[in-house]
Design an enzyme around this catalytic site. Structure first.
Site, PDB file in Angstrom:
ATOM      1  N   ASP A  31       0.853  -1.185   0.000  1.00 22.51           N
ATOM      2  CA  ASP A  31       0.000   0.000   0.000  1.00 22.51           C
ATOM      3  C   ASP A  31       0.890   1.237   0.000  1.00 22.51           C
ATOM      4  O   ASP A  31       1.951   1.245   0.637  1.00 22.51           O
ATOM      5  CB  ASP A  31      -0.934   0.010   1.218  1.00 22.51           C
ATOM      6  CG  ASP A  31      -2.196   0.820   0.928  1.00 22.51           C
ATOM      7  OD1 ASP A  31      -3.271   0.212   0.774  1.00 22.51           O
ATOM      8  OD2 ASP A  31      -2.094   2.062   0.802  1.00 22.51           O
ATOM      9  N   THR A 130     -12.767  -1.896  -9.929  1.00 20.41           N
ATOM     10  CA  THR A 130     -13.889  -1.683 -10.846  1.00 20.41           C
ATOM     11  C   THR A 130     -13.532  -0.543 -11.799  1.00 20.41           C
ATOM     12  O   THR A 130     -13.126   0.534 -11.357  1.00 20.41           O
ATOM     13  CB  THR A 130     -15.146  -1.326 -10.038  1.00 20.41           C
ATOM     14  OG1 THR A 130     -15.345  -2.352  -9.069  1.00 20.41           O
ATOM     15  CG2 THR A 130     -16.356  -1.227 -10.935  1.00 20.41           C
ATOM     16  N   LYS A 223     -19.648  -6.527 -14.272  1.00 16.57           N
ATOM     17  CA  LYS A 223     -19.536  -5.989 -12.905  1.00 16.57           C
ATOM     18  C   LYS A 223     -20.355  -4.698 -12.769  1.00 16.57           C
ATOM     19  O   LYS A 223     -21.078  -4.482 -11.796  1.00 16.57           O
ATOM     20  CB  LYS A 223     -18.057  -5.721 -12.607  1.00 16.57           C
ATOM     21  CG  LYS A 223     -17.784  -4.766 -11.481  1.00 16.57           C
ATOM     22  CD  LYS A 223     -18.068  -5.399 -10.152  1.00 16.57           C
ATOM     23  CE  LYS A 223     -18.169  -4.339  -9.058  1.00 16.57           C
ATOM     24  NZ  LYS A 223     -18.206  -4.875  -7.735  1.00 16.57           N
ATOM     25  N   ASN A 227     -24.078  -3.758 -10.385  1.00 19.18           N
ATOM     26  CA  ASN A 227     -24.318  -2.662  -9.441  1.00 19.18           C
ATOM     27  C   ASN A 227     -25.341  -1.666  -9.983  1.00 19.18           C
ATOM     28  O   ASN A 227     -26.095  -1.063  -9.218  1.00 19.18           O
ATOM     29  CB  ASN A 227     -22.996  -1.971  -9.091  1.00 19.18           C
ATOM     30  CG  ASN A 227     -22.223  -2.763  -8.041  1.00 19.18           C
ATOM     31  OD1 ASN A 227     -22.719  -3.776  -7.537  1.00 19.18           O
ATOM     32  ND2 ASN A 227     -21.032  -2.321  -7.709  1.00 19.18           N
ATOM     33  N   ARG A 230     -28.842  -2.915  -9.337  1.00 20.50           N
ATOM     34  CA  ARG A 230     -29.279  -2.654  -7.964  1.00 20.50           C
ATOM     35  C   ARG A 230     -29.633  -1.178  -7.777  1.00 20.50           C
ATOM     36  O   ARG A 230     -30.626  -0.828  -7.148  1.00 20.50           O
ATOM     37  CB  ARG A 230     -28.170  -3.079  -6.996  1.00 20.50           C
ATOM     38  CG  ARG A 230     -28.618  -3.209  -5.559  1.00 20.50           C
ATOM     39  CD  ARG A 230     -27.848  -4.287  -4.864  1.00 20.50           C
ATOM     40  NE  ARG A 230     -28.028  -4.272  -3.425  1.00 20.50           N
ATOM     41  CZ  ARG A 230     -28.980  -4.948  -2.795  1.00 20.50           C
ATOM     42  NH1 ARG A 230     -29.828  -5.678  -3.473  1.00 20.50           N
ATOM     43  NH2 ARG A 230     -29.074  -4.903  -1.486  1.00 20.50           N
ATOM     44  N   HIS A 261     -46.566 -10.746  -5.029  1.00 25.13           N
ATOM     45  CA  HIS A 261     -46.706 -11.178  -6.428  1.00 25.13           C
ATOM     46  C   HIS A 261     -45.500 -12.066  -6.749  1.00 25.13           C
ATOM     47  O   HIS A 261     -44.372 -11.722  -6.377  1.00 25.13           O
ATOM     48  CB  HIS A 261     -46.735  -9.942  -7.339  1.00 25.13           C
ATOM     49  CG  HIS A 261     -46.979 -10.276  -8.779  1.00 25.13           C
ATOM     50  ND1 HIS A 261     -46.018 -10.891  -9.556  1.00 25.13           N
ATOM     51  CD2 HIS A 261     -48.054 -10.087  -9.571  1.00 25.13           C
ATOM     52  CE1 HIS A 261     -46.499 -11.069 -10.770  1.00 25.13           C
ATOM     53  NE2 HIS A 261     -47.753 -10.592 -10.807  1.00 25.13           N
ATOM     54  N   CYS A 277     -19.486   1.831  -4.280  1.00 26.70           N
ATOM     55  CA  CYS A 277     -19.724   0.955  -5.427  1.00 26.70           C
ATOM     56  C   CYS A 277     -20.978   1.364  -6.175  1.00 26.70           C
ATOM     57  O   CYS A 277     -20.918   1.850  -7.300  1.00 26.70           O
ATOM     58  CB  CYS A 277     -19.858  -0.472  -4.921  1.00 26.70           C
ATOM     59  SG  CYS A 277     -18.450  -0.931  -3.915  1.00 26.70           S
ATOM     60  N   TYR A 333     -22.801   4.354   5.370  1.00 25.25           N
ATOM     61  CA  TYR A 333     -23.696   4.261   4.217  1.00 25.25           C
ATOM     62  C   TYR A 333     -24.685   3.120   4.319  1.00 25.25           C
ATOM     63  O   TYR A 333     -25.705   3.123   3.633  1.00 25.25           O
ATOM     64  CB  TYR A 333     -22.899   4.174   2.916  1.00 25.25           C
ATOM     65  CG  TYR A 333     -22.377   2.807   2.539  1.00 25.25           C
ATOM     66  CD1 TYR A 333     -21.187   2.324   3.049  1.00 25.25           C
ATOM     67  CD2 TYR A 333     -23.082   1.997   1.646  1.00 25.25           C
ATOM     68  CE1 TYR A 333     -20.706   1.075   2.688  1.00 25.25           C
ATOM     69  CE2 TYR A 333     -22.617   0.753   1.276  1.00 25.25           C
ATOM     70  CZ  TYR A 333     -21.435   0.290   1.801  1.00 25.25           C
ATOM     71  OH  TYR A 333     -20.968  -0.949   1.443  1.00 25.25           O
TER      72      TYR A 333
HETATM   73  N1  SAJ Z   1     -29.826   0.256  -0.231  1.00 31.01           N
HETATM   74  C1  SAJ Z   1     -31.125   0.739  -0.190  1.00 31.01           C
HETATM   75  N2  SAJ Z   1     -32.153  -0.153  -0.391  1.00 31.01           N
HETATM   76  C2  SAJ Z   1     -31.932  -1.471  -0.594  1.00 31.01           C
HETATM   77  C3  SAJ Z   1     -30.620  -1.962  -0.649  1.00 31.01           C
HETATM   78  C4  SAJ Z   1     -29.580  -1.065  -0.451  1.00 31.01           C
HETATM   79  O1  SAJ Z   1     -31.366   1.926   0.003  1.00 31.01           O
HETATM   80  O2  SAJ Z   1     -32.920  -2.199  -0.734  1.00 31.01           O
HETATM   81  C5  SAJ Z   1     -28.705   1.179  -0.055  1.00 31.01           C
HETATM   82  C6  SAJ Z   1     -27.828   0.843   1.146  1.00 31.01           C
HETATM   83  O3  SAJ Z   1     -28.348   1.397   2.321  1.00 31.01           O
HETATM   84  C7  SAJ Z   1     -26.514   1.472   0.723  1.00 31.01           C
HETATM   85  C8  SAJ Z   1     -26.493   1.249  -0.779  1.00 31.01           C
HETATM   86  O4  SAJ Z   1     -27.835   1.037  -1.158  1.00 31.01           O
HETATM   87  O5  SAJ Z   1     -26.484   2.857   0.991  1.00 31.01           O
HETATM   88  C9  SAJ Z   1     -25.639   0.100  -1.273  1.00 31.01           C
HETATM   89  O6  SAJ Z   1     -25.710  -0.993  -0.369  1.00 31.01           O
HETATM   90  P1  SAJ Z   1     -25.722  -2.521  -0.831  1.00 31.01           P
HETATM   91  O7  SAJ Z   1     -25.736  -3.356   0.383  1.00 31.01           O
HETATM   92  O8  SAJ Z   1     -26.792  -2.748  -1.813  1.00 31.01           O
HETATM   93  O9  SAJ Z   1     -24.383  -2.710  -1.673  1.00 31.01           O
HETATM   94  P2  SAJ Z   1     -22.824  -2.390  -1.412  1.00 31.01           P
HETATM   95  O10 SAJ Z   1     -22.526  -1.078  -2.086  1.00 31.01           O
HETATM   96  O11 SAJ Z   1     -22.449  -2.522   0.002  1.00 31.01           O
HETATM   97  O12 SAJ Z   1     -22.152  -3.578  -2.249  1.00 31.01           O
HETATM   98  C10 SAJ Z   1     -22.451  -3.707  -3.627  1.00 31.01           C
HETATM   99  C11 SAJ Z   1     -22.838  -5.163  -3.937  1.00 31.01           C
HETATM  100  N3  SAJ Z   1     -23.414  -5.262  -5.265  1.00 31.01           N
HETATM  101  C12 SAJ Z   1     -24.621  -5.862  -5.503  1.00 31.01           C
HETATM  102  O13 SAJ Z   1     -25.294  -6.323  -4.630  1.00 31.01           O
HETATM  103  C13 SAJ Z   1     -25.058  -5.941  -6.928  1.00 31.01           C
HETATM  104  C14 SAJ Z   1     -21.603  -6.070  -3.812  1.00 31.01           C
HETATM  105  O14 SAJ Z   1     -21.916  -7.392  -4.226  1.00 31.01           O
HETATM  106  C15 SAJ Z   1     -20.472  -5.510  -4.676  1.00 31.01           C
HETATM  107  O15 SAJ Z   1     -19.289  -6.309  -4.576  1.00 31.01           O
HETATM  108  C16 SAJ Z   1     -20.142  -4.123  -4.151  1.00 31.01           C
HETATM  109  O16 SAJ Z   1     -21.301  -3.302  -4.364  1.00 31.01           O
HETATM  110  C17 SAJ Z   1     -18.947  -3.601  -4.915  1.00 31.01           C
HETATM  111  O17 SAJ Z   1     -17.847  -3.611  -4.345  1.00 31.01           O
HETATM  112  O18 SAJ Z   1     -19.088  -3.262  -6.078  1.00 31.01           O
END
Ligand code: SAJ
Length: 428
Positions: A31, A130, A223, A227, A230, A261, A277, A333
């Site tokens: 690092d 990424t 990748k 994300n 989501r 549903h 991410c 977060y």
């Molecule tokens: N969040 C919501 N509503 C939800 C789900 C999440 O508001 O229903 C918010 C969370 O509070 C947070 C943000 O979204 O602020 C992201 O949280 P997360 O738990 O969905 O995801 P990350 O960012 O912690 O991790 C994601 C993951 N990607 C997916 O699920 C597609 C993880 O698998 C990836 O490796 C990571 O990004 C990454 O490093 O890219």
């Protein structure tokens, strides 16, 4: 292949280095941050993640993991450095046009440059960070080609490159990193078949999921698609919550009913999307094809607008309270991590402070936050004392497990739970 050099000891690089070291490889963890090198060399771990400290200590004690400030000779080099995004501040933006952030590849570039002197015939270089589509081919390969050996996939190199190159994006969930590092299927995108096979074999040493071989640009794009999928779905949930407020219904009940549903699975609305991410990666897809990604861009804007929406709700709820004191609970977060990068909870707190509210913020994982030192409380009790309202911003276990009514207290404080995470009072 027995010696691996991992560049970048953050949320991904450190667990990866420790994982390889505990699976029989000799690992140099590198690092550029002297503080991180010193902390790890002393056996401490700078990241809060279940099981990580134990794994890193085991790796260090075994002698297989060595921490260093710069790379050394190795058979494989794994680049796991951050790719921040930079907001466009060019003339178009200053004139009011929408700013579209793009990837800042400076750490990827300097990490790649630092391995060039150590490349030997049959070295493998893996990019885990990424990145926008085509970065491996268009940015990484030209840098690696400076080593003077033929690099697989690079223009002008012979079919069998002497240096093998792959993009193997990490896909692990913060909070479950160690488990997912082992169990998840692993994307392995080679710049040619030999590179994909070499990288696949390396990860198969600890990955129990399948290793899915493809090309580098497909792996980069997949990748980002994950994300983005989501992000767009969270934006939809957030938009539903705004509609629900407008028509006067409970969004949580509505989502629960809609999710009965068989083909509907709406995610959870909240104060916005943070972390390094999901709040960032969709922009890397937009960067590759801005004119054909309106949905992705609007979803980002919807999620980015949520902290301001929360502040509007607070303003409305407190308009009749004289000089309200607001206890804000949670700054990271998401739940039970220590990461505040791009955190919507922090943004809400900053907006409230800027709007002149008296705020006390508490997060069990955050002891310091630039510019918010004056509002950080040391305990939940300290945050609640004298508060007229409570705003729950991050659904940490500590808050989820509070007995019903604990935050209202004897004073009957107003409680706004943006995560719908508190235990509810039993109905009379
Ligand atoms: N969040 C919501 N509503 C939800 C789900 C999440 O508001 O229903 C918010 C969370 O509070 C947070 C943000 O979204 O602020 C992201 O949280 P997360 O738990 O969905 O995801 P990350 O960012 O912690 O991790 C994601 C993951 N990607 C997916 O699920 C597609 C993880 O698998 C990836 O490796 C990571 O990004 C990454 O490093 O890219």
């Amino acid at each position: 292949m027995s010696r691996i050099c991992v560049l970048g000891l953050g949320y991904i690089g450190l667990p990866t280095a420790a994982m390889f070291a505990t699976h029989g490889f000799e690992v140099i963890g590198v690092d550029i941050n002297g503080h991180i090198v010193e902390t790890l060399s002393n056996g401490d771990v700078h990241i809060q993640e279940p099981g990580l400290k134990t794994l890193v200590r085991a790796a260090l004690q075994s002698g297989n993991l060595r921490i260093a400030g710069e790379p050394g000779p190795a058979d494989a080099f794994i680049i796991a450095v951050p790719t921040p995004f930079e907001r466009n501040t060019g003339p178009a933006c200053r004139s009011g046009a929408t700013s579209r952030p793009s990837a800042d590849l400076r750490y990827v570039v300097s990490a790649a440059e630092s391995v060039v002197p150590h490349l030997r015939p049959r070295s493998l270089v893996v990019l885990e960070s990424t990145v926008p589509p085509r970065t491996t081919v268009e940015v990484l390969l030209p840098i690696l080609s400076r080593c003077g050996l033929s690099v697989a996939g690079a223009p002008g190199s012979s079919d069998a490159g002497q240096i093998l190159v792959a993009h193997c994006p990490e896909r692990v969930l913060p909070g479950r990193i160690l488990e997912e590092l082992v169990r998840n299927d692993r994307l392995v995108g080679g710049v040619d078949r030999a590179s994909a096979e070499a990288a696949g074999a390396l990860y198969a040493s600890f990955v129990e999921g399948e290793t899915l071989l493809t090309d580098a640009t497909t792996a980069e794009t997949v990748k980002l698609m994950e994300n983005t999928y989501r992000d767009v779905n969270i934006a939809l949930a957030n938009e539903f919550s705004l509609v629900a407020q407008r028509v006067g219904i409970d969004v949580w009940q509505a989502i629960e009913l809609a999710n009965r549903h068989p083909r509907v699975n709406i995610l959870r609305p909240g104060p916005g999307v943070g972390g390094h991410c999901i709040a960032v990666d969709p922009w890397f897809l937009v960067q590759a094809a801005p004119d054909v990604t309106p949905l992705i861009q609007v979803a980002r804007q919807v999620n980015d607008s949520m902290p301001a929406r929360v502040v509007e709700q607070v303003r409305e709820a407190l308009k009749r309270v004289d000089r309200p004191v607001i206890a804000c609970l949670g700054l990271t977060y998401k739940a039970d991590v220590d990461d505040v990068r791009e955190s919507p909870s922090v943004q809400v707190v900053r907006h409230l402070v800027e709007a002149g509210y008296s705020v006390r913020a508490f997060d069990p994982y955050v002891r310091h936050l630039d510019g918010l030192e004056g509002v950080l409380a040391e305990s939940l009790g300290q945050a609640l004392a004298g508060a007229s309202a409570v705003l729950v911003l991050t659904d940490h276990r500590l808050f989820r497990e509070l007995p019903p009514g604990a935050l209202e207290g004897a004073e009957g404080r107003l409680v706004l739970d943006t995560r719908h995470c508190l235990r509810s009072q039993p109905r009379p």
